[in-house]
Scaffold this active site. Structure first.
Site, PDB file in Angstrom:
ATOM      1  N   ILE A 159       0.831  -1.195   0.000  1.00 12.17           N
ATOM      2  CA  ILE A 159       0.000   0.000   0.000  1.00 12.17           C
ATOM      3  C   ILE A 159       0.877   1.260   0.000  1.00 12.17           C
ATOM      4  O   ILE A 159       1.567   1.556   0.986  1.00 12.17           O
ATOM      5  CB  ILE A 159      -0.950   0.019   1.216  1.00 12.17           C
ATOM      6  CG1 ILE A 159      -1.763  -1.284   1.284  1.00 12.17           C
ATOM      7  CG2 ILE A 159      -1.850   1.249   1.151  1.00 12.17           C
ATOM      8  CD1 ILE A 159      -2.564  -1.610   0.047  1.00 12.17           C
ATOM      9  N   GLU A 243      -6.471   4.337 -13.447  1.00 17.11           N
ATOM     10  CA  GLU A 243      -5.216   3.897 -12.829  1.00 17.11           C
ATOM     11  C   GLU A 243      -4.273   3.298 -13.875  1.00 17.11           C
ATOM     12  O   GLU A 243      -3.066   3.568 -13.870  1.00 17.11           O
ATOM     13  CB  GLU A 243      -5.492   2.869 -11.735  1.00 17.11           C
ATOM     14  CG  GLU A 243      -4.216   2.394 -11.046  1.00 17.11           C
ATOM     15  CD  GLU A 243      -4.457   1.379  -9.940  1.00 17.11           C
ATOM     16  OE1 GLU A 243      -3.455   0.880  -9.379  1.00 17.11           O
ATOM     17  OE2 GLU A 243      -5.634   1.086  -9.635  1.00 17.11           O
ATOM     18  N   GLY A 341      29.749   1.086 -17.853  1.00 15.54           N
ATOM     19  CA  GLY A 341      29.930   0.972 -16.411  1.00 15.54           C
ATOM     20  C   GLY A 341      29.277   2.093 -15.629  1.00 15.54           C
ATOM     21  O   GLY A 341      28.819   1.898 -14.499  1.00 15.54           O
ATOM     22  N   GLY A 364      -0.668  -2.201  -9.997  1.00 13.96           N
ATOM     23  CA  GLY A 364      -1.896  -1.816 -10.680  1.00 13.96           C
ATOM     24  C   GLY A 364      -2.457  -2.897 -11.581  1.00 13.96           C
ATOM     25  O   GLY A 364      -3.156  -2.605 -12.551  1.00 13.96           O
ATOM     26  N   GLY A 365      -2.154  -4.137 -11.286  1.00 14.02           N
ATOM     27  CA  GLY A 365      -2.554  -5.264 -12.130  1.00 14.02           C
ATOM     28  C   GLY A 365      -1.368  -5.750 -12.933  1.00 14.02           C
ATOM     29  O   GLY A 365      -0.813  -5.016 -13.745  1.00 14.02           O
TER      30      GLY A 365
END
Length: 389
Positions: A159, A243, A341, A364-365
């Protein structure tokens, strides 16, 4: 300027946002990346500038602007070398606050949405669970009504803003026997007894606070139910298009930033007596990635334009996230290689960009879940309609 979607006003906003970020945010980014804590003062400064209220009603302090102001907001946040900081800002403004605005009653809007737009309260959306992942319908957290209260028990994980949020928008099952038809949405103030949040140690997004949260007999007023009981799943699905588009825009913006940075580096870095941007293999590699990113950007803008008109773009948004996050990962991987590098050194931005970008196909899936959703739509001819008119 892409005049198809952006006006002069959008570009003036972009310039003011760039100036704000350089002055108020960039000087603190390295500290926030190291500590994993974004200091509270910056939320208030974002609120004072109106950045959290771009898409919200004027009645609550918002600006009620079209979604391309949000696109500008998201794109510029990807150019300051901290996707974690960006995530904290947009998760507050477009995950938690979207539900407040859509499902919150007038009391909730006055008390929480207004304060969120002002940057005085920080919000977090609590959907994902330790045993559920992308399977929202499989959540185990429950909310049992007892008189004028709901008692919440369960846990959430991954979360964003979970530790320092002032409130959570929590999905919980009010009727577990009904599966996804038994989910409801609640406003939970984090000062409520029985809540504990544990900060998670992540590969990337280091500046953002990501938490696992437990709810142990957490009592909230029945009035903190948002919308109708049992309608939580449709509410959640309703907002997934936004979203997914947010994460798609984030992806094309960070990839574009990585490419621009790398091209500048290549113009100055010499090998065998000439700048490395003169070597055909390297030139063509960069052109291939720039082309892919531009394709994603144009598709994403078109999807936003349709969403801005009120169209339901679940298929396009799902495609946008699936493709853009993959393209961004590949482009940033190639950009790091161009630095040799130096790309592997923390003092250069590509190492952090690579870590931060990797969350794109997960959060978000996951890409796997998105492919199955698209399979149902494209192969099985399943149709998805707005859950809430």
């Amino acid at each position: 300027m892409n005049s198809t979607y952006f006006t002069e006003e959008h570009e003036l906003f972009r310039k003011s946002l760039q100036d704000f970020l350089q002055k108020e945010v960039v000087p603190h980014i390295e500290k926030w990346e190291k500590t994993g804590t974004i200091e509270r003062f910056i939320w208030k400064k974002f609120g004072d500038m109106g950045f959290f209220g771009l898409a919200y009603p004027e009645a609550y302090g918002g600006l009620n602007l079209d979604l391309f102001y949000t696109v500008v907001f998201l794109e510029e946040l990807q150019k300051i070398k901290s996707s974690g900081f960006a995530a904290a800002m947009w998760a507050h403004a477009y995950l938690a606050m979207t539900h407040l605005n859509a499902e919150g009653d007038e009391r909730i809007k006055q008390e929480y949405l207004t304060a969120s737009i002002a940057g005085e309260k920080i919000g977090a959306l609590c959907l994902t669970e330790p045993f559920g992942g992308s399977d929202v319908a499989g959540m185990r957290t429950t909310a049992v009504k007892q008189g004028d209260k709901y008692i919440i028990n369960g846990s959430k994980t991954f979360i964003t803003n979970g530790v320092y949020a002032d409130y959570y928008v929590v999905a919980a099952k009010t009727s577990p026997e009904l599966g996804n038809k038994g989910i409801s949405i609640f406003l939970v103030d984090t000062a409520t007894k029985g809540i504990s949040a544990t900060k998670l140690d992540k590969l990337g997004w280091r500046a953002s606070d990501t938490a696992e949260i437990s709810f142990d007999n957490v009592e909230i007023p029945a009035a903190n139910l948002m919308g109708e009981e049992g309608k939580g799943f449709p509410y959640i699905m309703q907002h997934f298009a936004l979203e997914r588009l947010i994460m798609a825009i984030n992806a094309h913006a960070r990839a574009e930033y990585a490419i621009n940075y790398t091209l500048e580096y290549m113009s100055q870095r010499e090998a065998f007596g000439k700048a490395i941007n003169k070597f055909q293999a390297l030139r063509h590699t960069m052109v291939d990635h720039a082309t892919e990113v531009e394709h994603c950007k144009i598709f994403n803008y078109a999807a936003v334009a349709r969403l801005n008109k009120g169209e339901y773009v679940v298929k396009e948004a799902t495609m946008a996230k699936l493709k853009s996050t993959k393209v961004a990962d590949e482009a940033i991987y190639a950009c790091l290689q161009m630095l040799g590098g130096y790309g592997y050194m923390e003092e250069y931005p590509l190492a952090r960009l690579l870590r931060d970008s990797r969350l794109g196909p997960i959060g978000g899936g996951t890409s796997e879940i998105l492919r199955e959703i698209l399979s149902k739509m494209i192969i099985d001819k399943q149709s998805y309609q707005p859950a809430v008119k």
